[in-house]
Write a protein that holds these residues in place. Structure first.
Motif, PDB file in Angstrom:
ATOM      1  N   PHE A  95      49.915 -82.440 -34.791  1.00 51.79           N
ATOM      2  CA  PHE A  95      50.330 -83.579 -33.959  1.00 51.79           C
ATOM      3  C   PHE A  95      51.697 -84.080 -34.406  1.00 51.79           C
ATOM      4  CE2 PHE A  95      50.347 -88.062 -32.707  1.00 51.79           C
ATOM      5  CZ  PHE A  95      49.898 -87.986 -31.399  1.00 51.79           C
ATOM      6  N   SER A  96      51.906 -84.141 -35.726  1.00 54.87           N
ATOM      7  CA  SER A  96      53.197 -84.585 -36.252  1.00 54.87           C
ATOM      8  C   SER A  96      54.316 -83.633 -35.823  1.00 54.87           C
ATOM      9  CB  SER A  96      53.121 -84.661 -37.781  1.00 54.87           C
ATOM     10  OG  SER A  96      54.373 -85.000 -38.323  1.00 54.87           O
ATOM     11  N   GLN A  97      54.021 -82.337 -35.806  1.00 58.43           N
ATOM     12  CA  GLN A  97      55.014 -81.352 -35.369  1.00 58.43           C
ATOM     13  C   GLN A  97      55.397 -81.583 -33.906  1.00 58.43           C
ATOM     14  OE1 GLN A  97      53.688 -77.272 -34.846  1.00 58.43           O
ATOM     15  NE2 GLN A  97      55.602 -76.507 -35.719  1.00 58.43           N
ATOM     16  N   LYS A  98      54.403 -81.810 -33.054  1.00 57.63           N
ATOM     17  CA  LYS A  98      54.688 -82.065 -31.638  1.00 57.63           C
ATOM     18  C   LYS A  98      55.476 -83.360 -31.468  1.00 57.63           C
ATOM     19  CE  LYS A  98      50.467 -79.728 -30.061  1.00 57.63           C
ATOM     20  NZ  LYS A  98      49.125 -79.926 -29.431  1.00 57.63           N
ATOM     21  N   LEU A  99      55.101 -84.370 -32.240  1.00 55.78           N
ATOM     22  CA  LEU A  99      55.810 -85.645 -32.160  1.00 55.78           C
ATOM     23  C   LEU A  99      57.253 -85.494 -32.630  1.00 55.78           C
ATOM     24  CD1 LEU A  99      55.783 -88.665 -31.607  1.00 55.78           C
ATOM     25  CD2 LEU A  99      54.821 -89.025 -33.895  1.00 55.78           C
ATOM     26  N   GLY A 100      57.459 -84.667 -33.645  1.00 56.40           N
ATOM     27  CA  GLY A 100      58.810 -84.442 -34.145  1.00 56.40           C
ATOM     28  C   GLY A 100      59.738 -83.790 -33.144  1.00 56.40           C
ATOM     29  N   GLN A 101      59.182 -83.169 -32.114  1.00 53.04           N
ATOM     30  CA  GLN A 101      59.992 -82.520 -31.088  1.00 53.04           C
ATOM     31  C   GLN A 101      60.418 -83.491 -29.990  1.00 53.04           C
ATOM     32  OE1 GLN A 101      57.427 -79.352 -29.836  1.00 53.04           O
ATOM     33  NE2 GLN A 101      57.717 -78.160 -31.709  1.00 53.04           N
ATOM     34  N   PRO A 109      54.245 -78.304 -39.288  1.00 55.71           N
ATOM     35  CA  PRO A 109      52.899 -78.742 -39.590  1.00 55.71           C
ATOM     36  C   PRO A 109      52.646 -78.725 -41.090  1.00 55.71           C
ATOM     37  CG  PRO A 109      52.868 -76.503 -38.751  1.00 55.71           C
ATOM     38  CD  PRO A 109      54.278 -76.999 -38.622  1.00 55.71           C
ATOM     39  N   LEU A 110      51.676 -79.503 -41.521  1.00 55.86           N
ATOM     40  CA  LEU A 110      51.368 -79.628 -42.939  1.00 55.86           C
ATOM     41  C   LEU A 110      50.783 -78.340 -43.485  1.00 55.86           C
ATOM     42  CD1 LEU A 110      51.097 -81.574 -45.355  1.00 55.86           C
ATOM     43  CD2 LEU A 110      48.775 -82.037 -44.565  1.00 55.86           C
ATOM     44  N   ALA A 111      51.307 -77.905 -44.620  1.00 61.98           N
ATOM     45  CA  ALA A 111      50.731 -76.750 -45.312  1.00 61.98           C
ATOM     46  C   ALA A 111      49.570 -77.239 -46.162  1.00 61.98           C
ATOM     47  CB  ALA A 111      51.793 -76.096 -46.197  1.00 61.98           C
ATOM     48  N   VAL A 112      48.405 -76.670 -45.957  1.00 64.14           N
ATOM     49  CA  VAL A 112      47.203 -77.144 -46.615  1.00 64.14           C
ATOM     50  C   VAL A 112      46.689 -76.081 -47.550  1.00 64.14           C
ATOM     51  CG1 VAL A 112      44.902 -78.068 -46.255  1.00 64.14           C
ATOM     52  CG2 VAL A 112      46.667 -78.483 -44.563  1.00 64.14           C
ATOM     53  N   LEU A 171      40.953 -81.813 -40.448  1.00 67.24           N
ATOM     54  CA  LEU A 171      41.555 -82.975 -39.798  1.00 67.24           C
ATOM     55  C   LEU A 171      43.024 -83.126 -40.180  1.00 67.24           C
ATOM     56  CD1 LEU A 171      38.659 -85.590 -40.106  1.00 67.24           C
ATOM     57  CD2 LEU A 171      39.594 -84.645 -37.991  1.00 67.24           C
ATOM     58  N   ILE A 172      43.334 -82.865 -41.438  1.00 65.66           N
ATOM     59  CA  ILE A 172      44.722 -82.976 -41.881  1.00 65.66           C
ATOM     60  C   ILE A 172      45.590 -81.909 -41.220  1.00 65.66           C
ATOM     61  CG2 ILE A 172      46.217 -82.724 -43.899  1.00 65.66           C
ATOM     62  CD1 ILE A 172      44.091 -84.211 -45.488  1.00 65.66           C
ATOM     63  N   VAL A 173      45.033 -80.729 -40.991  1.00 65.90           N
ATOM     64  CA  VAL A 173      45.764 -79.697 -40.249  1.00 65.90           C
ATOM     65  C   VAL A 173      46.079 -80.197 -38.840  1.00 65.90           C
ATOM     66  CG1 VAL A 173      45.578 -77.410 -39.212  1.00 65.90           C
ATOM     67  CG2 VAL A 173      44.882 -77.749 -41.580  1.00 65.90           C
ATOM     68  N   GLU A 174      45.103 -80.854 -38.198  1.00 66.05           N
ATOM     69  CA  GLU A 174      45.329 -81.389 -36.849  1.00 66.05           C
ATOM     70  C   GLU A 174      46.391 -82.486 -36.867  1.00 66.05           C
ATOM     71  OE1 GLU A 174      44.149 -80.231 -34.004  1.00 66.05           O
ATOM     72  OE2 GLU A 174      43.195 -78.647 -35.170  1.00 66.05           O
ATOM     73  N   VAL A 175      46.374 -83.324 -37.906  1.00 67.02           N
ATOM     74  CA  VAL A 175      47.407 -84.349 -38.036  1.00 67.02           C
ATOM     75  C   VAL A 175      48.780 -83.688 -38.186  1.00 67.02           C
ATOM     76  CG1 VAL A 175      48.306 -86.198 -39.501  1.00 67.02           C
ATOM     77  CG2 VAL A 175      45.867 -86.101 -38.989  1.00 67.02           C
ATOM     78  N   GLU A 183      31.228 -87.529 -32.180  1.00 71.12           N
ATOM     79  CA  GLU A 183      30.228 -87.223 -33.182  1.00 71.12           C
ATOM     80  C   GLU A 183      30.638 -86.024 -34.030  1.00 71.12           C
ATOM     81  OE1 GLU A 183      26.811 -86.699 -30.779  1.00 71.12           O
ATOM     82  OE2 GLU A 183      26.445 -88.832 -30.486  1.00 71.12           O
ATOM     83  N   ASP A 184      31.569 -85.232 -33.585  1.00 70.83           N
ATOM     84  CA  ASP A 184      32.082 -84.103 -34.352  1.00 70.83           C
ATOM     85  C   ASP A 184      33.125 -84.633 -35.333  1.00 70.83           C
ATOM     86  OD1 ASP A 184      33.020 -81.783 -35.380  1.00 70.83           O
ATOM     87  OD2 ASP A 184      33.657 -80.904 -33.476  1.00 70.83           O
ATOM     88  N   LEU A 185      32.743 -84.742 -36.601  1.00 76.20           N
ATOM     89  CA  LEU A 185      33.637 -85.332 -37.596  1.00 76.20           C
ATOM     90  C   LEU A 185      34.933 -84.552 -37.749  1.00 76.20           C
ATOM     91  CD1 LEU A 185      31.119 -86.334 -40.413  1.00 76.20           C
ATOM     92  CD2 LEU A 185      32.251 -87.835 -38.764  1.00 76.20           C
ATOM     93  N   ALA A 186      34.883 -83.261 -37.500  1.00 78.36           N
ATOM     94  CA  ALA A 186      36.064 -82.418 -37.698  1.00 78.36           C
ATOM     95  C   ALA A 186      37.044 -82.502 -36.532  1.00 78.36           C
ATOM     96  CB  ALA A 186      35.644 -80.966 -37.904  1.00 78.36           C
ATOM     97  N   LYS A 187      36.721 -83.286 -35.515  1.00 78.90           N
ATOM     98  CA  LYS A 187      37.603 -83.415 -34.359  1.00 78.90           C
ATOM     99  C   LYS A 187      38.361 -84.740 -34.435  1.00 78.90           C
ATOM    100  CE  LYS A 187      37.660 -83.222 -29.304  1.00 78.90           C
ATOM    101  NZ  LYS A 187      36.846 -83.054 -28.090  1.00 78.90           N
ATOM    102  N   PRO A 188      39.688 -84.730 -34.252  1.00 80.87           N
ATOM    103  CA  PRO A 188      40.447 -85.989 -34.283  1.00 80.87           C
ATOM    104  C   PRO A 188      39.922 -86.984 -33.262  1.00 80.87           C
ATOM    105  CG  PRO A 188      41.930 -84.115 -34.305  1.00 80.87           C
ATOM    106  CD  PRO A 188      40.558 -83.564 -34.037  1.00 80.87           C
TER     107      PRO A 188
END
Length: 584
Positions: free
Chosen positions: A389-395, A580-583, A382-386, A320-325
């Protein structure tokens, strides 16, 4: 047991665990997409899910790996909760294969005669194979050999242990079996491997250190100990992961209790009989382990629907928390194919939020500005969280295909972020739009918004049905033409005095935001297909056409004093997969 035996015990467990890890890793890489296809078969029915879970776990020798993959499939929407629970049931049956390997091969052959050559041959295949399939099979073969070398150390270590610890006397007390169940549970929690705990139990039984009933209690405890892995993996995970972990815990607790009651009722008969004179004790334990898990499935199968209904009502606060992935789960990072699917699913959700926000901004009143700004902030979070996650996946060790997907996903995320940012700016101009007295200008504004709305509809990404960006590309041409015409009309209105200089300047700024909003939506649609694996990807748009479209869009952006996005170099693209994405 002296220090030498303790060292052999630690070394044996280490070799056993290393062997299992190499076996699992090698088989997963050698099988490639075959494991994925086998798990996809679970979508057809719960019974197929049960069979798939058992078969894959028996093959890769890791119920944890299959459980993590199942969580990834649920998060990606490929499995529902009921089907995933059936896969978990199958995992428990498939995990009994370790016991059968130990019982049928481990104690019946000369280890040095076949295990050591397997290690040598496997390493040769690994060294000369590069990334070919037989190289991964070599890793599997090496792990198989280490598996049995570690088992040999365990068996030798436990020989004569019954003279030091009165296992049989302890098991005959009123609380003896429960104590050994607890010991099996603690052992599995400590080494985080029910397979290793099972191997230790079978080694104790093979060396004659413990009676059959005691070994059965340790097996039950090892089964219960696997719930700790599920519980730990659910900490900070998605709601789906928590539900699957709970189902795993329920299954093991209920079947463990049933197995313990059965064992207590039969312990006197088992301990008083001479079964070992007619049957291999290790084989009996492997059989008990299998029957125990099959019985657990039979008990839980009719209870699955009520359990699913119960779990689906739980762990909703996070969703229910929209800001949570909702789909990003660190547990699936070690399976990059599933992690990229989860990331695409999350981006699809973010994209739909951004598009909805943009449509609201185009039709909203000034009073809605606070709501739209708060929603834009959520998209940003949410995009910051993505990005994280992308940074961790890249490792992780990635295939070339997935390494190329990561920069594309960050590019699409940037477009969504820009859509949300522009939406929060556009809403500020709503009152000024309504105050313009020139009827022709009002009509132009309406038509530009109408085309932009159509563009947003065409670019709205639904992960289950979105296939092409052709519609959005056609609308982009209309948008460009409409935007250039309206700019000319506004300038003419300013010269003719129908618009004041302030009105004209503000209007050009606001129209620039609306125009750029449509551009960003079209780009997100155009690059969306690059986020999916090649075998599931719709035909890509010709790269020359892509470059021409980007060039036109960038020229238009620069005419509005908005810096166009720069095309990343190959080095920058590789770096994007790690950062991570620069926002804004």
């Amino acid at each position: 047991m002296d220090l030498s035996n303790i060292g052999d015990l630690i070394g044996g467990i280490g070799l056993f665990l290393l062997g299992m890890q190499l076996m699992t890793s090698g088989l997963k890489r050698a099988a490639g997409h075959s494991l994925r296809k086998a798990l996809e078969a679970a979508t057809r029915s719960r019974f197929r899910g049960l069979i798939s879970g058992a078969a894959i776990t028996a093959l890769v020798q890791s119920s944890t790996a299959v459980t993590v993959a199942t969580i990834g499939f649920v998060n990606a929407g490929l499995l529902n909760l009921g089907q995933s629970i059936a896969v978990i049931y199958g995992c428990n049956i498939g995990s009994t294969m370790t016991g059968w390997l130990v019982a049928t091969i481990g104690f019946n052959f000369n280890i040095s005669a076949f295990a050591l050559p397997m290690i040598g041959i496997g390493m040769i295949m690994r060294l000369i194979g590069g990334e070919k399939r037989y190289a991964h099979l070599g890793t599997t073969l090496t792990g198989f050999g280490l598996f049995f070398v570690g088992l040999s150390f365990l068996k030798d270590t436990f020989s004569g242990l019954e003279n030091s610890i009165p296992f049989e006397a302890i098991s005959q007390t009123s609380y003896g079996l429960a104590l050994f169940v607890l010991a099996g549970f603690i052992l599995t929690v400590l080494i985080q491997s029910s397979g290793a705990a099972m191997a230790i139990t079978l080694s104790l039984a093979a060396s004659g250190a413990i009676p059959l009933a005691t070994a059965g209690a340790l097996v039950i405890g090892a089964n219960l100990g696997t719930t700790s892995t599920a519980a730990l993996s659910a900490i900070g995970a998605t709601s789906n992961a928590k539900r699957i972990a709970c189902a795993h815990v329920f299954f093991n607790l209920i079947t463990g209790a049933a197995g313990l009651l059965l064992l207590i009722s039969l312990s006197s008969i088992i301990n008083g009989s001479n079964l070992t004179r007619y049957f291999d004790l290790v084989i009996l334990l492997a059989l008990f382990h299998t029957l125990f898990n099959v019985a657990g499935v039979l008990i839980m199968w009719p209870l699955t629907n009520p359990m699913v209904a119960f779990l689906e009502k739980r762990f909703r606060r996070g969703d229910e928390d929209l800001a949570k992935p909702r789909y990003l789960d660190n547990n699936i990072l070690e399976t990059p194919a599933l992690a990229t699917e989860a990331m695409a699913r999350e981006l699809s959700r973010v994209g739909q939020m951004a598009i909805t926000l943009a449509k609201q901004a185009l039709s909203s009143e000034v009073s809605d500005s606070a709501h739209i700004r708060s929603q834009a902030l959520i998209v940003n979070q949410l995009i910051v969280e993505v990005g994280k996650f992308s940074q961790k996946l890249g490792q992780q060790p990635l295939s070339e295909e997935i390494a190329q997907i990561l920069p594309s996903s960050m590019r699409v995320a940037r477009y969504f972020n820009e859509i949300a940012r522009l939406s929060s700016l556009i809403v500020e101009y709503s009152e000024r739009f309504h105050q313009i007295s020139d009827s022709n200008t009002q009509k132009d504004i309406y038509e530009l918004k109408k085309v932009t709305n159509s563009m947003l509809d065409a670019a709205n990404i639904d992960n289950d049905s979105y296939t092409s960006s052709d519609d959005s590309r056609k609308l982009l041409h209309q948008l460009e033409k409409k935007y250039q015409n309206i700019k000319l009309h506004v300038l003419d209105a300013m010269i003719a005095g129908r618009l004041s200089p302030d009105e004209g300047t503000d209007l050009l700024d606001s129209l620039s935001h609306v125009h750029r909003l449509g551009q960003q939506a079209e780009k997100s649609a155009r690059y969306w297909s690059s986020l999916t694996p090649i075998e599931h990807r719709s035909p890509l748009i010709d790269k020359k056409t892509d470059r021409e479209s980007d060039r036109k869009a960038d020229k238009t952006d620069s005419s509005d004093n908005i810096a166009p996005p720069q095309e990343a170099s190959s080095q920058e693209k590789a770096a994007n997969a790690k950062e991570p994405l620069a926002v804004n």
